[in-house]
Design a protein around this motif. Structure first.
Motif, PDB file in Angstrom:
ATOM      1  N   THR B   7     -38.258  27.840  30.449  1.00 29.09           N
ATOM      2  CA  THR B   7     -37.597  29.157  30.385  1.00 29.09           C
ATOM      3  C   THR B   7     -37.330  29.535  28.931  1.00 29.09           C
ATOM      4  O   THR B   7     -37.616  30.652  28.496  1.00 29.09           O
ATOM      5  CB  THR B   7     -36.254  29.132  31.152  1.00 29.09           C
ATOM      6  OG1 THR B   7     -36.509  28.728  32.496  1.00 29.09           O
ATOM      7  CG2 THR B   7     -35.585  30.496  31.140  1.00 29.09           C
ATOM      8  N   THR B   8     -36.796  28.591  28.166  1.00 36.51           N
ATOM      9  CA  THR B   8     -36.498  28.862  26.757  1.00 36.51           C
ATOM     10  C   THR B   8     -37.777  29.210  26.004  1.00 36.51           C
ATOM     11  O   THR B   8     -37.803  30.159  25.205  1.00 36.51           O
ATOM     12  CB  THR B   8     -35.817  27.642  26.114  1.00 36.51           C
ATOM     13  OG1 THR B   8     -34.605  27.377  26.819  1.00 36.51           O
ATOM     14  CG2 THR B   8     -35.510  27.888  24.649  1.00 36.51           C
ATOM     15  N   VAL B  10     -40.615  30.471  27.148  1.00 36.98           N
ATOM     16  CA  VAL B  10     -41.127  31.783  27.543  1.00 36.98           C
ATOM     17  C   VAL B  10     -40.252  32.903  26.970  1.00 36.98           C
ATOM     18  O   VAL B  10     -40.747  33.909  26.453  1.00 36.98           O
ATOM     19  CB  VAL B  10     -41.190  31.893  29.082  1.00 36.98           C
ATOM     20  CG1 VAL B  10     -41.525  33.314  29.509  1.00 36.98           C
ATOM     21  CG2 VAL B  10     -42.213  30.915  29.631  1.00 36.98           C
ATOM     22  N   VAL B  11     -38.941  32.691  27.025  1.00 36.66           N
ATOM     23  CA  VAL B  11     -38.029  33.725  26.520  1.00 36.66           C
ATOM     24  C   VAL B  11     -38.203  33.895  25.013  1.00 36.66           C
ATOM     25  O   VAL B  11     -38.279  35.022  24.505  1.00 36.66           O
ATOM     26  CB  VAL B  11     -36.558  33.380  26.864  1.00 36.66           C
ATOM     27  CG1 VAL B  11     -35.595  34.282  26.096  1.00 36.66           C
ATOM     28  CG2 VAL B  11     -36.322  33.519  28.358  1.00 36.66           C
ATOM     29  N   ARG B  12     -38.313  32.785  24.294  1.00 36.31           N
ATOM     30  CA  ARG B  12     -38.468  32.883  22.836  1.00 36.31           C
ATOM     31  C   ARG B  12     -39.773  33.577  22.477  1.00 36.31           C
ATOM     32  O   ARG B  12     -39.841  34.358  21.521  1.00 36.31           O
ATOM     33  CB  ARG B  12     -38.383  31.499  22.187  1.00 36.31           C
ATOM     34  CG  ARG B  12     -36.976  30.924  22.212  1.00 36.31           C
ATOM     35  CD  ARG B  12     -36.904  29.610  21.455  1.00 36.31           C
ATOM     36  NE  ARG B  12     -36.891  29.813  20.012  1.00 36.31           N
ATOM     37  CZ  ARG B  12     -35.792  30.036  19.292  1.00 36.31           C
ATOM     38  NH1 ARG B  12     -34.611  30.103  19.879  1.00 36.31           N
ATOM     39  NH2 ARG B  12     -35.875  30.203  17.993  1.00 36.31           N
ATOM     40  N   GLU B  13     -40.791  33.278  23.228  1.00 29.42           N
ATOM     41  CA  GLU B  13     -42.083  33.922  22.987  1.00 29.42           C
ATOM     42  C   GLU B  13     -41.972  35.425  23.261  1.00 29.42           C
ATOM     43  O   GLU B  13     -42.487  36.249  22.508  1.00 29.42           O
ATOM     44  CB  GLU B  13     -43.121  33.295  23.924  1.00 29.42           C
ATOM     45  CG  GLU B  13     -44.551  33.501  23.523  1.00 29.42           C
ATOM     46  CD  GLU B  13     -45.463  32.729  24.469  1.00 29.42           C
ATOM     47  OE1 GLU B  13     -45.538  31.507  24.344  1.00 29.42           O
ATOM     48  OE2 GLU B  13     -46.074  33.378  25.353  1.00 29.42           O
ATOM     49  N   TRP B  14     -41.260  35.732  24.320  1.00 24.85           N
ATOM     50  CA  TRP B  14     -41.117  37.144  24.707  1.00 24.85           C
ATOM     51  C   TRP B  14     -40.289  37.925  23.681  1.00 24.85           C
ATOM     52  O   TRP B  14     -40.668  39.018  23.259  1.00 24.85           O
ATOM     53  CB  TRP B  14     -40.479  37.226  26.093  1.00 24.85           C
ATOM     54  CG  TRP B  14     -40.231  38.610  26.594  1.00 24.85           C
ATOM     55  CD1 TRP B  14     -41.163  39.567  26.855  1.00 24.85           C
ATOM     56  CD2 TRP B  14     -38.962  39.192  26.884  1.00 24.85           C
ATOM     57  NE1 TRP B  14     -40.562  40.709  27.316  1.00 24.85           N
ATOM     58  CE2 TRP B  14     -39.207  40.509  27.343  1.00 24.85           C
ATOM     59  CE3 TRP B  14     -37.649  38.725  26.831  1.00 24.85           C
ATOM     60  CZ2 TRP B  14     -38.171  41.365  27.723  1.00 24.85           C
ATOM     61  CZ3 TRP B  14     -36.632  39.574  27.222  1.00 24.85           C
ATOM     62  CH2 TRP B  14     -36.900  40.877  27.649  1.00 24.85           C
ATOM     63  N   VAL B  15     -39.147  37.372  23.249  1.00 26.51           N
ATOM     64  CA  VAL B  15     -38.303  38.114  22.309  1.00 26.51           C
ATOM     65  C   VAL B  15     -38.991  38.250  20.951  1.00 26.51           C
ATOM     66  O   VAL B  15     -38.674  39.154  20.180  1.00 26.51           O
ATOM     67  CB  VAL B  15     -36.896  37.481  22.130  1.00 26.51           C
ATOM     68  CG1 VAL B  15     -36.140  37.460  23.441  1.00 26.51           C
ATOM     69  CG2 VAL B  15     -36.989  36.082  21.540  1.00 26.51           C
ATOM     70  N   GLU B  17     -41.716  39.396  20.576  1.00 23.69           N
ATOM     71  CA  GLU B  17     -42.425  40.680  20.657  1.00 23.69           C
ATOM     72  C   GLU B  17     -41.501  41.864  20.360  1.00 23.69           C
ATOM     73  O   GLU B  17     -41.933  43.015  20.386  1.00 23.69           O
ATOM     74  CB  GLU B  17     -43.045  40.846  22.049  1.00 23.69           C
ATOM     75  CG  GLU B  17     -44.088  39.783  22.369  1.00 23.69           C
ATOM     76  CD  GLU B  17     -44.511  39.807  23.834  1.00 23.69           C
ATOM     77  OE1 GLU B  17     -44.069  40.705  24.571  1.00 23.69           O
ATOM     78  OE2 GLU B  17     -45.263  38.911  24.236  1.00 23.69           O
ATOM     79  N   PHE B  18     -40.208  41.590  20.117  1.00 21.47           N
ATOM     80  CA  PHE B  18     -39.268  42.678  19.825  1.00 21.47           C
ATOM     81  C   PHE B  18     -39.510  43.282  18.442  1.00 21.47           C
ATOM     82  O   PHE B  18     -38.997  44.349  18.131  1.00 21.47           O
ATOM     83  CB  PHE B  18     -37.817  42.182  19.874  1.00 21.47           C
ATOM     84  CG  PHE B  18     -37.329  41.834  21.255  1.00 21.47           C
ATOM     85  CD1 PHE B  18     -38.101  42.074  22.379  1.00 21.47           C
ATOM     86  CD2 PHE B  18     -36.073  41.258  21.430  1.00 21.47           C
ATOM     87  CE1 PHE B  18     -37.640  41.747  23.643  1.00 21.47           C
ATOM     88  CE2 PHE B  18     -35.603  40.939  22.687  1.00 21.47           C
ATOM     89  CZ  PHE B  18     -36.391  41.176  23.796  1.00 21.47           C
ATOM     90  N   GLU B  19     -40.230  42.541  17.603  1.00 22.21           N
ATOM     91  CA  GLU B  19     -40.437  42.997  16.224  1.00 22.21           C
ATOM     92  C   GLU B  19     -40.971  44.421  16.208  1.00 22.21           C
ATOM     93  O   GLU B  19     -42.000  44.720  16.835  1.00 22.21           O
ATOM     94  CB  GLU B  19     -41.437  42.065  15.528  1.00 22.21           C
ATOM     95  CG  GLU B  19     -41.418  42.143  14.026  1.00 22.21           C
ATOM     96  CD  GLU B  19     -40.227  41.403  13.428  1.00 22.21           C
ATOM     97  OE1 GLU B  19     -39.907  40.309  13.890  1.00 22.21           O
ATOM     98  OE2 GLU B  19     -39.627  41.960  12.499  1.00 22.21           O
ATOM     99  N   THR B  20     -40.281  45.301  15.521  1.00 24.64           N
ATOM    100  CA  THR B  20     -40.723  46.694  15.459  1.00 24.64           C
ATOM    101  C   THR B  20     -40.263  47.310  14.141  1.00 24.64           C
ATOM    102  O   THR B  20     -39.411  46.751  13.460  1.00 24.64           O
ATOM    103  CB  THR B  20     -40.163  47.493  16.656  1.00 24.64           C
ATOM    104  OG1 THR B  20     -40.711  48.797  16.630  1.00 24.64           O
ATOM    105  CG2 THR B  20     -38.659  47.593  16.593  1.00 24.64           C
TER     106      THR B  20
END
Lengths: 181, 289
Positions: B7-8, B10-15, B17-20
Motif C-alpha cells: 500500500t505504501t 503504491v501510494v508513494r508512487e501515486w503521489v 504524480e502530483f508534481e505540477t
C-alpha cells in the motif's frame, strides 16, 4: 531557500518576494493540487497562500524556517478552500479497455480506486498523506508544519492509509477475476 | 489483501504524480496584488512618518506632575476623564499624534483622530515614542516601540483574536461578534495567556470592562516574536513571553475600543506609572471637532 531573499521580502521588497514565489511556487502548487485534487480549488489555495506568506512574512522570526512555515500557510489555505461549498469535480478517466494492456489496465484501475479512496478522506487526512509521502517530511516535521501533536499525525496517517488500502483491495478483486477469466 | 508495504509503495508512487507547475496567471495575480496587500507589522515596529502635520496649538503646559502622580496610580483601573473645574484640564494641544509617527514625542497634549475612528486626547510626558496612528491602532511606547522590551499604551479596534497563538493564520473562525462582551469572552479564552476575571470599571469617564492577560513565560516552539493574540485586520498583536496586559474594553459611538497597557517583564515601575498617568488624562471627544 535563500535566507537573504526571505529577509529582504520581510522588509517589503517585492522583487525579492517574487523570486521566492517563483522558487517555491511549483512545489506549493503541487501540494495544494495533491490535497485538494481540483485544479480551480488548488489554484485559489496557492494564490491565497502566497498572499498570506507575503502579508505575514514580517512575523516570521527565523528565516531558516521559511519553507516549513510556508507549507503551514498553504495547508491552512487548502483547508479554507475545502470548506467552501463548491463541489469537487470528479476527474475520473474513461477506460478504453481494448486499447490498454491488462497490466496497464490494472495500474489505471488502481489509480482510479486510489483517487476515489483519497477523495473520501478528510482534507486533514489528505494533508498528512501529501506532506509525508509526497514531500517526504518526517512525522515530526509534519507535526511541526501542521502545528499538531505527533500522535495526531500518526493517527491521521494510520486511518488515511487504511482507507487507501481498502480502496486498493476493492480494486484487486474484480481486476484479478477479470484477468484470470 | 494488499499488504501495508505494498500500500505504501503504491501510494508513494501515486503521489509522485502530483508534481505540477504553478500557472503563470496565478503567479502574476499574486504579484499584481502585492502593492495593495500591506504586510502585517510586528507590534509595534518603528513606524515611518505617515501623514500630514496637524498643528492645533503650541507646547502644552508641563505635565511632569501627572507623571509623578502616576507613581501612585499603578494599580488603578478606574482611570481618566475630564475635570471641568480644572482650567488646566484643557491645555493647548501640541499636535496630532499622527504627525509624530515613528518619532520621539516632546512632552505635551496630543490628539488622535483620523484615520483612527475615534477622537482621543491625552497628555504625554517626555521620553515616549509614537508608534503612530493607523485605522485600527494608535499607540505610544518606550524603546522605539521595539519588541520585546517596549512598554506601551495602545488603542485598538480589534476585529478578531487568535485560536492558535503560534500560527499567523490561526484566527478564530468565524470571527468574534461585535459586542464588548464578545471580545472580553474571547480574550479570557486566549491560548497561552492567563486572564483575570473581568470586572466593570470606568476609563476616560466611560463605563468599561477591565481584565488582565499574562502571556506564558516561554515562547517554546512558536516561530513568532510573541504569542499571537489579536488583530485589527491589518495590525497584529504579539505578546512577548511573560508580558502582562492591562485591558479596558468599551464601546464609544458604535466603535468597540480596547485600551491596552502592555507591561513586559522588564518594565520599570516608573514607566508603567507614566503610562497610567497618560490614561488619567484620557478624554474621548466627538469625532470631527
Amino acid at each position: 531557500m535563500d535566507e537573504e531573499l526571505v529577509k529582504r521580502a520581510q522588509q517589503g521588497d517585492e522583487v525579492a518576494f517574487a523570486s521566492l514565489a517563483v522558487a517555491i511556487g511549483d512545489r506549493l502548487h503541487s501540494v495544494s493540487m495533491g490535497i485538494l485534487r481540483d485544479v480551480d480549488l488548488a489554484e485559489d489555495a496557492t494564490q491565497q497562500a502566497l498572499l498570506a506568506i507575503w502579508r505575514d512574512l514580517p512575523q516570521l522570526r527565523d528565516p531558516g524556517r521559511f519553507q516549513a512555515w510556508a507549507y503551514r500557510l498553504l495547508v491552512r489555505a487548502c483547508y479554507a478552500e475545502a470548506r467552501k461549498e463548491r463541489r469537487w469535480s470528479p476527474k475520473l478517466r474513461i477506460l478504453e479497455r481494448d486499447a490498454v494492456a491488462a497490466e496497464e489496465l490494472e495500474t489505471i484501475l488502481q489509480r482510479d480506486q486510489l483517487e476515489r479512496g483519497f477523495r473520501r478522506l478528510s482534507v486533514e487526512h489528505r494533508a498528512v498523506i501529501v506532506l509525508h509521502h509526497y514531500l517526504d517530511l518526517t512525522l515530526r516535521e509534519v507535526a511541526d508544519t501542521l502545528a499538531i501533536p505527533i500522535g495526531t499525525v500518526r493517527s491521521r496517517l494510520f486511518y488515511a492509509m487504511r482507507g487507501l488500502r481498502a480502496a486498493l483491495d476493492a480494486t484487486a478483486g474484480p481486476i484479478k477475476r477479470e484477468m484470470h477469466r | 489483501m494488499t499488504s501495508d508495504r505494498e500500500t505504501t509503495r503504491v501510494v508513494r508512487e501515486w503521489v509522485g504524480e502530483f508534481e505540477t507547475q504553478l500557472p503563470d496567471r496565478v503567479l502574476d495575480a499574486v504579484l499584481d496584488q502585492l502593492p495593495i496587500t500591506p504586510q502585517r507589522r510586528r507590534w509595534w515596529p518603528a513606524f515611518a512618518f505617515a501623514g500630514p502635520l496637524v498643528p492645533v496649538g503650541v507646547a502644552a503646559a508641563a505635565i511632569l506632575v501627572a507623571a509623578v502622580l502616576g507613581l501612585n496610580l499603578l494599580g488603578r483601573v478606574d482611570v481618566g476623564g475630564p475635570d471641568p473645574s480644572d482650567p488646566s484640564a484643557t491645555p493647548d494641544v501640541r499636535a496630532g499624534l499622527l504627525f509624530w509617527s515613528g518619532r520621539d514625542l516632546p512632552a505635551g497634549e496630543y490628539v488622535v483622530d483620523e484615520p483612527f475612528p475615534l477622537r482621543l486626547r491625552f497628555t504625554v510626558p517626555d521620553g515616549w515614542h509614537a508608534f503612530g496612528v493607523v485605522d485600527g491602532l494608535a499607540a505610544i511606547c518606550s524603546n522605539a516601540c521595539e519588541l520585546p522590551d517596549r512598554v506601551g499604551l495602545g488603542f485598538w479596534v480589534v476585529s478578531n483574536v487568535y485560536a492558535d497563538a503560534c500560527d499567523p493564520a490561526g484566527e478564530v473562525e468565524p470571527p468574534i461578534a461585535a459586542g464588548v462582551e464578545d471580545l472580553v469572552a474571547a480574550l479570557t479564552s486566549l491560548p497561552r495567556h492567563e486572564a483575570t476575571t473581568p470586572r466593570s470599571v470606568t476609563i476616560g469617564g466611560q463605563p468599561a470592562t477591565y481584565l488582565e492577560l499574562t502571556a506564558a513565560a516561554e515562547l517554546g516552539d512558536c516561530a513568532l516574536p510573541g504569542f499571537r493574540a489579536w488583530t485589527t485586520g491589518a495590525d497584529v498583536r504579539d505578546s512577548p513571553p511573560g508580558e502582562r496586559n492591562r485591558l479596558w474594553v468599551l464601546e464609544i459611538d458604535g466603535v468597540r475600543l480596547m485600551v491596552d497597557l502592555a507591561i513586559p517583564a522588564t518594565a520599570r515601575d516608573e514607566e508603567v506609572a507614566e503610562l497610567v498617568a497618560v490614561l488619567e488624562s484620557l478624554r474621548f471627544e466627538p469625532a470631527g471637532d
